[in-house]
Enzyme design. Sequence first.
Site, PDB file in Angstrom:
ATOM      1  N   TRP A 133       6.817  -0.669  -7.954  1.00 22.69           N
ATOM      2  CA  TRP A 133       8.001  -1.135  -7.235  1.00 22.69           C
ATOM      3  C   TRP A 133       9.180  -1.208  -8.202  1.00 22.69           C
ATOM      4  CZ3 TRP A 133      11.949  -4.560  -7.224  1.00 22.69           C
ATOM      5  CH2 TRP A 133      12.642  -4.760  -6.021  1.00 22.69           C
TER       6      TRP A 133
ATOM      7  N   PHE B 261       3.474  -8.410  -8.627  1.00 23.72           N
ATOM      8  CA  PHE B 261       4.657  -9.076  -8.097  1.00 23.72           C
ATOM      9  C   PHE B 261       5.276  -9.932  -9.194  1.00 23.72           C
ATOM     10  CE2 PHE B 261       3.206  -7.572  -4.162  1.00 23.72           C
ATOM     11  CZ  PHE B 261       4.097  -7.890  -3.134  1.00 23.72           C
TER      12      PHE B 261
ATOM     13  N   ALA C 142      -3.285   1.212  12.919  1.00 25.42           N
ATOM     14  CA  ALA C 142      -4.687   1.195  12.479  1.00 25.42           C
ATOM     15  C   ALA C 142      -5.486   0.064  13.104  1.00 25.42           C
ATOM     16  CB  ALA C 142      -4.756   1.093  10.960  1.00 25.42           C
TER      17      ALA C 142
ATOM     18  N   LYS D 120       7.377  -6.784  10.637  1.00 31.64           N
ATOM     19  CA  LYS D 120       6.822  -6.106   9.464  1.00 31.64           C
ATOM     20  C   LYS D 120       7.903  -5.391   8.645  1.00 31.64           C
ATOM     21  CE  LYS D 120       3.292  -2.665   8.200  1.00 31.64           C
ATOM     22  NZ  LYS D 120       4.127  -1.609   7.643  1.00 31.64           N
TER      23      LYS D 120
ATOM     24  N   PHE E 202      -3.501  -0.600   7.025  1.00 28.74           N
ATOM     25  CA  PHE E 202      -4.157  -1.891   6.818  1.00 28.74           C
ATOM     26  C   PHE E 202      -5.286  -1.801   5.783  1.00 28.74           C
ATOM     27  CE2 PHE E 202      -2.490  -2.563  11.298  1.00 28.74           C
ATOM     28  CZ  PHE E 202      -1.376  -3.247  10.870  1.00 28.74           C
TER      29      PHE E 202
ATOM     30  N   LYS F 252       0.829  -1.219   0.000  1.00 31.25           N
ATOM     31  CA  LYS F 252       0.000   0.000   0.000  1.00 31.25           C
ATOM     32  C   LYS F 252       0.860   1.265   0.000  1.00 31.25           C
ATOM     33  CE  LYS F 252      -2.566   0.876   3.694  1.00 31.25           C
ATOM     34  NZ  LYS F 252      -1.995  -0.305   4.287  1.00 31.25           N
TER      35      LYS F 252
ATOM     36  N   THR G 261       3.921   1.512  -1.027  1.00 32.88           N
ATOM     37  CA  THR G 261       4.622   1.552  -2.311  1.00 32.88           C
ATOM     38  C   THR G 261       3.726   2.149  -3.397  1.00 32.88           C
ATOM     39  OG1 THR G 261       5.885  -0.402  -1.648  1.00 32.88           O
ATOM     40  CG2 THR G 261       5.871   0.141  -3.997  1.00 32.88           C
TER      41      THR G 261
ATOM     42  N   ARG H  97       2.393   8.200   7.070  1.00 38.80           N
ATOM     43  CA  ARG H  97       2.699   8.060   8.492  1.00 38.80           C
ATOM     44  C   ARG H  97       4.191   7.809   8.707  1.00 38.80           C
ATOM     45  NH1 ARG H  97      -0.748   3.190  10.373  1.00 38.80           N
ATOM     46  NH2 ARG H  97      -0.159   2.459   8.302  1.00 38.80           N
TER      47      ARG H  97
END
Length: 562
Positions: free
Chosen positions: A415, A387, A279, A111, A307, A77, A79, A100
Amino acid sequence: MTMTTKIKTDIEIAQETKLKRIQDIASELDLLEEEIEPYGHYKAKISLHALKRLATKQDGKVILVTSINPTPAGEGKSTVTVGLGQALHKMGKKVIIAMREPSLGPTMGIKGGATGGGYSQVLPMEDINLHFTGDLHAITTANNSLAALIDNHIHQGNELRIDTRRIVWKRAVDLNDRALRKVVVGLGGPTQGVPREDGFDITVASEIMAVFCLATDLQDLKRRLANMVVAYNVDRQPVTVADLGAEGALTLLLKDALKPNLVQTVEHVPALVHGGPFANIAHGCNSVIATKMAQKLGDYVVTEAGFGADLGAEKFLHIKARTAGIEPSAVVIVATVRALKMHGGVGKQQLASENVEALKKGLANLEKHIETIQAFGLPFVVAINRFITDTNKEIQALTAFCEEKEYPVSLTEVWEKGGDGGIDLAHKVLEVIENTKSTYTPLYELDEPITDKIQKIARDVYGASDVSFSDKAKKQIEQFTSFGWDKLPICMAKTQYSLSDDPTKLGRPTDFTITVRELKPSIGAGFLVALTGDVMTMPGLPKQPAALQMDIDEHGNARGLF
């Protein structure tokens, strides 16, 4: 012999990027020289005077980035947020990204950091993921100063008649440390204070973080801090920071932290990175001040909420947007083939193998989040974050599903390609902004009873069939209503992995009940927290913490951050 191209890591890409001086980034915005306070060469704080000076300037359009329920497979998200901002910039739009600040807990835990990835990162990623400009440390210090003042007040005679069994303010540290969840303080005799049970929250779960992110200026920050409830007295009446007279000192500790941080992306797009509540246990959005400032400095603001749409986006739309008077122009819902396959029943180890049937099964999760955004009356685009293991058949199945349902969809490769990989997404976002009128409407009114508000979130956003309230929660609802707190919005503390309160129920569960075990008043922040499931305000470290892979070379370069 064939040569294989080595895929660069996020930190390698970050360290190979030649950054612009932060003054050069600031000069592209409508900022005066005296409104920039550099922190080294590549970071700066922006004076709050800039927000006052630009108060009459028209607000830029806000694009909110959210996602499906996250999985260990990754969604990207942040990215996509950065990549979309870079794509809009390439198209000649005046855009600012608002994100954030990462917490050291997940960075050192499982994470990793939260600065995006690949060629869609905010930089300098090592600084942002570690100590940055010290904002989280300031919040930690303010939190613990308040804890010390509470215990000192009790030690010095307890004029406010605080019931030491009913102190709700905890200490805080910005790390995952399960050993601190329950502690005893004040041991050692009369000169060491009054013994009592206590505990630690992770800093990003502190109410001061929520207050910090929802305050509109310094005076509003002070007012909100004063309203925070820290304990109950022997008559079971709330005791606030104002009762202790501590709001001035807390505001003083936070005065510099409250200024938004200006950094840049890999492609030198301005980004404001400021504030970072979780979140799943808090409201999951960057600061109101940073978002409002970005609206004054840019024509488009790309921001994210933590999230899935069941958590961050719901809280953005019910809490942050209402508080700040922000009306998003569009929402981007990020989905990946990998995560959808996990929601369709595939284990993490089998994700590299093509499985169109599992993908189709997992699409129910995406559809529920789309329905939620539609319920709020907001135009949206589904962003497929590609991906390397995604097959053409899987991409085609996901795209065909969206097209059949007439959901705007875009395949993004931000990405790998940075802004170039998000051009199609940017075009589609601009198209829905221009052609689809937002009819943004919250799903509940503030004057509805507490139970009704919780039930509407559970049923309309999660798809629950019912809500169960523990006896403790029922008593608290009655008590909070008597204090006049029932007109506040609700901040649900719930697992991020499932639409339900059971993290093992992936996909789109049905016929489930959400259990609210207790409520927590965040009166300074201006909401009530409803705790469900086993969500804890102090996470623990995994068996192999990310910290064990981190190092520094002889030149002072970070290694192992991601």
